[in-house]
Motif scaffolding. Sequence first.
Motif, PDB file in Angstrom:
ATOM      1  N   VAL A  68      20.137  51.448  48.899  1.00  0.00           N
ATOM      2  CA  VAL A  68      21.578  51.663  49.111  1.00  0.00           C
ATOM      3  C   VAL A  68      22.099  50.528  49.990  1.00  0.00           C
ATOM      4  N   PRO A  69      22.830  49.554  49.401  1.00  0.00           N
ATOM      5  CA  PRO A  69      23.360  48.465  50.226  1.00  0.00           C
ATOM      6  C   PRO A  69      24.450  48.978  51.160  1.00  0.00           C
ATOM      7  N   GLN A  70      24.489  48.401  52.348  1.00  0.00           N
ATOM      8  CA  GLN A  70      25.536  48.813  53.296  1.00  0.00           C
ATOM      9  C   GLN A  70      26.018  47.619  54.103  1.00  0.00           C
ATOM     10  N   GLY A  71      27.351  47.544  54.275  1.00  0.00           N
ATOM     11  CA  GLY A  71      27.936  46.492  55.112  1.00  0.00           C
ATOM     12  C   GLY A  71      28.401  47.118  56.419  1.00  0.00           C
ATOM     13  N   GLY A  72      29.720  47.212  56.599  1.00  0.00           N
ATOM     14  CA  GLY A  72      30.261  47.781  57.830  1.00  0.00           C
ATOM     15  C   GLY A  72      30.365  49.295  57.801  1.00  0.00           C
ATOM     16  N   ASN A  73      30.043  49.901  56.675  1.00  0.00           N
ATOM     17  CA  ASN A  73      30.094  51.359  56.501  1.00  0.00           C
ATOM     18  C   ASN A  73      31.488  51.928  56.766  1.00  0.00           C
ATOM     19  N   THR A  74      32.509  51.222  56.303  1.00  0.00           N
ATOM     20  CA  THR A  74      33.880  51.722  56.459  1.00  0.00           C
ATOM     21  C   THR A  74      34.457  52.215  55.128  1.00  0.00           C
ATOM     22  N   GLY A  75      33.637  52.244  54.102  1.00  0.00           N
ATOM     23  CA  GLY A  75      34.130  52.626  52.771  1.00  0.00           C
ATOM     24  C   GLY A  75      34.705  54.040  52.762  1.00  0.00           C
ATOM     25  N   MET A  76      35.631  54.262  51.843  1.00  0.00           N
ATOM     26  CA  MET A  76      36.369  55.532  51.810  1.00  0.00           C
ATOM     27  C   MET A  76      35.809  56.539  50.813  1.00  0.00           C
ATOM     28  N   CYS A  84      34.599  46.082  58.881  1.00  0.00           N
ATOM     29  CA  CYS A  84      34.095  45.921  57.505  1.00  0.00           C
ATOM     30  C   CYS A  84      33.559  44.499  57.328  1.00  0.00           C
ATOM     31  N   THR A  85      32.662  44.316  56.353  1.00  0.00           N
ATOM     32  CA  THR A  85      32.035  43.006  56.141  1.00  0.00           C
ATOM     33  C   THR A  85      32.521  42.403  54.825  1.00  0.00           C
ATOM     34  N   ILE A  86      32.360  41.095  54.717  1.00  0.00           N
ATOM     35  CA  ILE A  86      32.822  40.443  53.488  1.00  0.00           C
ATOM     36  C   ILE A  86      32.008  40.916  52.286  1.00  0.00           C
ATOM     37  N   GLY A 144      30.832  43.921  51.784  1.00  0.00           N
ATOM     38  CA  GLY A 144      31.440  45.201  51.397  1.00  0.00           C
ATOM     39  C   GLY A 144      32.802  44.988  50.747  1.00  0.00           C
ATOM     40  N   ASN A 145      33.569  44.038  51.279  1.00  0.00           N
ATOM     41  CA  ASN A 145      34.890  43.741  50.701  1.00  0.00           C
ATOM     42  C   ASN A 145      34.764  43.283  49.257  1.00  0.00           C
ATOM     43  N   LEU A 146      33.783  42.420  49.017  1.00  0.00           N
ATOM     44  CA  LEU A 146      33.615  41.910  47.648  1.00  0.00           C
ATOM     45  C   LEU A 146      33.036  42.996  46.747  1.00  0.00           C
ATOM     46  N   ALA A 147      32.102  43.770  47.292  1.00  0.00           N
ATOM     47  CA  ALA A 147      31.467  44.818  46.482  1.00  0.00           C
ATOM     48  C   ALA A 147      32.456  45.918  46.101  1.00  0.00           C
ATOM     49  N   THR A 148      33.511  46.087  46.921  1.00  0.00           N
ATOM     50  CA  THR A 148      34.531  47.096  46.584  1.00  0.00           C
ATOM     51  C   THR A 148      35.790  46.455  46.005  1.00  0.00           C
ATOM     52  N   ASN A 149      35.798  45.140  45.885  1.00  0.00           N
ATOM     53  CA  ASN A 149      37.021  44.435  45.488  1.00  0.00           C
ATOM     54  C   ASN A 149      38.200  44.952  46.316  1.00  0.00           C
ATOM     55  N   ALA A 150      38.060  44.839  47.630  1.00  0.00           N
ATOM     56  CA  ALA A 150      39.041  45.433  48.560  1.00  0.00           C
ATOM     57  C   ALA A 150      40.448  44.854  48.350  1.00  0.00           C
ATOM     58  N   GLY A 151      41.429  45.678  48.722  1.00  0.00           N
ATOM     59  CA  GLY A 151      42.833  45.282  48.570  1.00  0.00           C
ATOM     60  C   GLY A 151      43.443  44.912  49.917  1.00  0.00           C
ATOM     61  N   GLY A 152      44.138  45.877  50.529  1.00  0.00           N
ATOM     62  CA  GLY A 152      44.734  45.614  51.837  1.00  0.00           C
ATOM     63  C   GLY A 152      46.203  45.255  51.744  1.00  0.00           C
ATOM     64  N   ALA A 196      31.464  46.156  41.932  1.00  0.00           N
ATOM     65  CA  ALA A 196      30.391  47.004  41.371  1.00  0.00           C
ATOM     66  C   ALA A 196      29.824  47.967  42.413  1.00  0.00           C
ATOM     67  N   GLU A 197      30.277  47.862  43.646  1.00  0.00           N
ATOM     68  CA  GLU A 197      29.893  48.796  44.721  1.00  0.00           C
ATOM     69  C   GLU A 197      28.371  48.868  44.905  1.00  0.00           C
ATOM     70  N   GLY A 198      27.727  47.731  44.770  1.00  0.00           N
ATOM     71  CA  GLY A 198      26.292  47.675  45.045  1.00  0.00           C
ATOM     72  C   GLY A 198      25.427  48.331  43.990  1.00  0.00           C
ATOM     73  N   ILE A 224      22.738  43.040  45.130  1.00  0.00           N
ATOM     74  CA  ILE A 224      23.189  42.910  46.528  1.00  0.00           C
ATOM     75  C   ILE A 224      23.777  41.526  46.732  1.00  0.00           C
ATOM     76  N   ILE A 225      25.036  41.481  47.107  1.00  0.00           N
ATOM     77  CA  ILE A 225      25.688  40.194  47.387  1.00  0.00           C
ATOM     78  C   ILE A 225      25.160  39.712  48.741  1.00  0.00           C
ATOM     79  N   THR A 226      24.618  38.493  48.759  1.00  0.00           N
ATOM     80  CA  THR A 226      24.035  38.000  50.016  1.00  0.00           C
ATOM     81  C   THR A 226      24.830  36.843  50.638  1.00  0.00           C
ATOM     82  N   ALA A 262      42.838  52.665  43.122  1.00  0.00           N
ATOM     83  CA  ALA A 262      43.444  51.335  43.084  1.00  0.00           C
ATOM     84  C   ALA A 262      42.626  50.320  43.869  1.00  0.00           C
ATOM     85  N   GLU A 263      42.087  50.731  45.039  1.00  0.00           N
ATOM     86  CA  GLU A 263      41.394  49.737  45.874  1.00  0.00           C
ATOM     87  C   GLU A 263      40.151  50.276  46.566  1.00  0.00           C
ATOM     88  N   HIS A 264      39.960  51.569  46.683  1.00  0.00           N
ATOM     89  CA  HIS A 264      38.809  52.084  47.446  1.00  0.00           C
ATOM     90  C   HIS A 264      37.536  52.181  46.617  1.00  0.00           C
TER      91      HIS A 264
HETATM   92  P1  FAD Z   1      30.553  49.575  53.136  1.00  0.00           P
HETATM   93  O1  FAD Z   1      31.378  50.749  53.461  1.00  0.00           O
HETATM   94  O2  FAD Z   1      29.336  49.381  53.947  1.00  0.00           O
HETATM   95  O3  FAD Z   1      30.122  49.631  51.589  1.00  0.00           O
HETATM   96  C1  FAD Z   1      31.099  49.854  50.591  1.00  0.00           C
HETATM   97  C2  FAD Z   1      30.417  49.752  49.203  1.00  0.00           C
HETATM   98  O4  FAD Z   1      29.966  48.424  48.975  1.00  0.00           O
HETATM   99  C3  FAD Z   1      29.184  50.627  49.058  1.00  0.00           C
HETATM  100  O5  FAD Z   1      29.094  51.054  47.731  1.00  0.00           O
HETATM  101  C4  FAD Z   1      28.031  49.692  49.401  1.00  0.00           C
HETATM  102  O6  FAD Z   1      26.815  50.089  48.771  1.00  0.00           O
HETATM  103  C5  FAD Z   1      28.541  48.381  48.834  1.00  0.00           C
HETATM  104  N1  FAD Z   1      28.104  47.180  49.574  1.00  0.00           N
HETATM  105  C6  FAD Z   1      28.307  46.881  50.883  1.00  0.00           C
HETATM  106  N2  FAD Z   1      27.842  45.654  51.153  1.00  0.00           N
HETATM  107  C7  FAD Z   1      27.331  45.174  49.987  1.00  0.00           C
HETATM  108  C8  FAD Z   1      26.705  43.950  49.619  1.00  0.00           C
HETATM  109  N3  FAD Z   1      26.512  42.969  50.487  1.00  0.00           N
HETATM  110  N4  FAD Z   1      26.314  43.805  48.334  1.00  0.00           N
HETATM  111  C9  FAD Z   1      26.498  44.787  47.414  1.00  0.00           C
HETATM  112  N5  FAD Z   1      27.076  45.964  47.712  1.00  0.00           N
HETATM  113  C10 FAD Z   1      27.495  46.146  48.991  1.00  0.00           C
HETATM  114  N6  FAD Z   1      40.041  49.352  51.618  1.00  0.00           N
HETATM  115  C11 FAD Z   1      40.943  48.641  50.919  1.00  0.00           C
HETATM  116  O7  FAD Z   1      40.633  48.167  49.829  1.00  0.00           O
HETATM  117  N7  FAD Z   1      42.213  48.455  51.402  1.00  0.00           N
HETATM  118  C12 FAD Z   1      42.614  48.942  52.591  1.00  0.00           C
HETATM  119  O8  FAD Z   1      43.758  48.759  52.981  1.00  0.00           O
HETATM  120  C13 FAD Z   1      41.673  49.682  53.361  1.00  0.00           C
HETATM  121  N8  FAD Z   1      42.014  50.178  54.565  1.00  0.00           N
HETATM  122  C14 FAD Z   1      41.082  50.845  55.290  1.00  0.00           C
HETATM  123  C15 FAD Z   1      41.437  51.319  56.541  1.00  0.00           C
HETATM  124  C16 FAD Z   1      40.517  52.001  57.324  1.00  0.00           C
HETATM  125  C17 FAD Z   1      40.918  52.510  58.678  1.00  0.00           C
HETATM  126  C18 FAD Z   1      39.206  52.211  56.832  1.00  0.00           C
HETATM  127  C19 FAD Z   1      38.173  52.934  57.653  1.00  0.00           C
HETATM  128  C20 FAD Z   1      38.846  51.741  55.580  1.00  0.00           C
HETATM  129  C21 FAD Z   1      39.775  51.061  54.796  1.00  0.00           C
HETATM  130  N9  FAD Z   1      39.450  50.572  53.530  1.00  0.00           N
HETATM  131  C22 FAD Z   1      40.363  49.864  52.820  1.00  0.00           C
HETATM  132  C23 FAD Z   1      38.119  50.834  52.958  1.00  0.00           C
HETATM  133  C24 FAD Z   1      37.007  49.846  53.386  1.00  0.00           C
HETATM  134  O9  FAD Z   1      37.298  49.227  54.587  1.00  0.00           O
HETATM  135  C25 FAD Z   1      36.772  48.795  52.330  1.00  0.00           C
HETATM  136  O10 FAD Z   1      36.295  49.426  51.172  1.00  0.00           O
HETATM  137  C26 FAD Z   1      35.810  47.682  52.726  1.00  0.00           C
HETATM  138  O11 FAD Z   1      35.860  46.679  51.733  1.00  0.00           O
HETATM  139  C27 FAD Z   1      34.371  48.166  52.875  1.00  0.00           C
HETATM  140  O12 FAD Z   1      33.599  47.175  53.529  1.00  0.00           O
HETATM  141  P2  FAD Z   1      32.276  47.582  54.313  1.00  0.00           P
HETATM  142  O13 FAD Z   1      31.593  46.334  54.750  1.00  0.00           O
HETATM  143  O14 FAD Z   1      32.558  48.573  55.362  1.00  0.00           O
HETATM  144  O15 FAD Z   1      31.429  48.248  53.128  1.00  0.00           O
END
Ligand code: FAD
Length: 474
Positions: free
Chosen positions: A66-74, A139-141, A143-151, A199-201, A205-207, A429-431
């Motif tokens: 189970v890959p983990q970055g900053g563990n802030t995923g929703m 949060c880590t980059i 995790g951002n890439l693995a979730t295709n984060a928005g913001g 792809a959410e890991g 694993i994105i390194t 849409a983004e989580h």
């Molecule tokens: P994690 O929570 O550790 O992991 C998220 C997913 O990615 C998991 O499936 C994990 O297995 C996988 N993963 C992590 N690292 C890797 C890696 N290196 N390679 C492969 N897979 C990996 N999200 C938005 O999109 N927009 C927002 O505006 C937004 N606002 C937020 C506000 C708050 C207060 C919080 C707590 C969260 C918010 N989020 C938002 C959600 C979250 O921050 C994002 O999803 C962020 O991209 C997750 O990064 P992380 O490093 O914490 O990943």
Amino acid sequence: MSGFVEKLRGIVGDRGLVVDDAGKAPYLGDWRENFMGAALAIVRPASTDEVASVVRLCAAEKVAVVPQGGNTGMVGGATPDTDGRAIVLSLNRMNRILEVDPLGYTMTVEAGVVLKTIQDEAARHDRLFPLSLAAEGSCTIGGNLATNAGGVQVLHYGNARQLVLGIEVVLPSGEVWNGLRALKKDNTGYDLRDLYLGAEGTLGIITRAVLKLWPRPKDIATAWIAVPSPAAAVTLLSGAHAASEDNVTSCELMARQGIDLVLQHIPGAADPLAERHDWYVLLEWSSTRPRREGEAGLAGKMEAYLGEAMEQGLVLDAALAQSEAQAKAFWALRENHSESQKKDGPSIKHDISVSVSRIPAFMDEGLAAMRTVLPSCRPVPFGHVGDGNLHFNCMAPVGWDKPRFMEVAPAISAAVYDLVVKYGGSISAEHGIGRMKVEELAHYRGRIELDTMRAIKRALDPANLMNPGKVLEV
Ligand code: FAD
Ligand code: MLT
Ligand code: ZN
């Protein structure tokens, strides 16, 4: 399994291995406190080679990763399940910025670098890395890439997928795919990079990553605006694109309910306007052209635009930030929405999107739909209106505990998601999907899409060891 753990120790050393219960605990639950899992060990490699060796060992011994970055995923994507047979592979020791190329506007980083560190490093080189979200301090980059984060700047710069040129990935076999290319153009067959982004890991694993940089804005105008309705917010945004000369970088919508929660739970929060209003917009324009001596700059243009909008009834009241500190205070009201909702009690999140012009109608119908299921529920809609992305969240009725609310929550979510489908929108849409929305994805996406996704997963991870149970059941 002690032999397996000792083999892990042989790869990552004592610093890279956590096996005691207290040390493991922070890695086993999610930010929203919805999921709690178990793991054989938390493994913290310090390099791509170490990640690859750990994954190879796991492949040989059929142990899930189970890959983990900053563990802030929703959506619980980084939380292991409860059987305790997986490892959590944390990237938090791979936190080095490897190269900044201001000339070519790129930065190369390891996956565990915290987003804020990247933003700050870019600024030190007079550049901008535009990904910005409330969790950016942890949060880590990767995790951002693995979730295709928005913001909050997607409407101008795009989501994480648009901010990266190349990635390096450790595949489920333990092989390393080096796609760390700093190319803007590369049409050599299927786009593998895009497969791993979002792809959410579950595929690897994105390194490491090569990120795109932009020029740093030199003139920023920020306003806190009371509007009569979501329809007014959308019209205001529509005109702002031209009025700002295409410099709108953020447009966030908030309902009064969300502001009340922030004022109640976040120390130091203050309402910028004298009177209460039902709806607010946080509008930001930024330009790379510095404001010259004697010019009003973007703030002047924004003030004129808001004045006109007020005459048209699109704006009820507004405060234009007079300093960086004031702009930060406006942003804190927006960014603390999630934190204050968490403090207030049980809630459900619907991270939905529809086309921007359909937001007003969706808002009306969606609020009615939630209240039809549970008249006493407390909707808190807010979000990235400029992207058509609403956090259509709903707090439990006052006095309800989580188990009681969770009995009715699925019916509320179904009402919202059915409506989203009617509007041609997205249920995430983004989580992402994580483990939370696996059933919803299977229900709402078409057969062809699901079959294709399963075929990709089976082809790239035949043993189903890479973040199993997330996104798709295979
Ligand atoms: P994690 O929570 O550790 O992991 C998220 C997913 O990615 C998991 O499936 C994990 O297995 C996988 N993963 C992590 N690292 C890797 C890696 N290196 N390679 C492969 N897979 C990996 N999200 C938005 O999109 N927009 C927002 O505006 C937004 N606002 C937020 C506000 C708050 C207060 C919080 C707590 C969260 C918010 N989020 C938002 C959600 C979250 O921050 C994002 O999803 C962020 O991209 C997750 O990064 P992380 O490093 O914490 O990943
Ligand atoms: C945000 O934009 O603040 C988060 O993505 C929203 C949420 O917590 O629902
Ligand atoms: Zn968001």
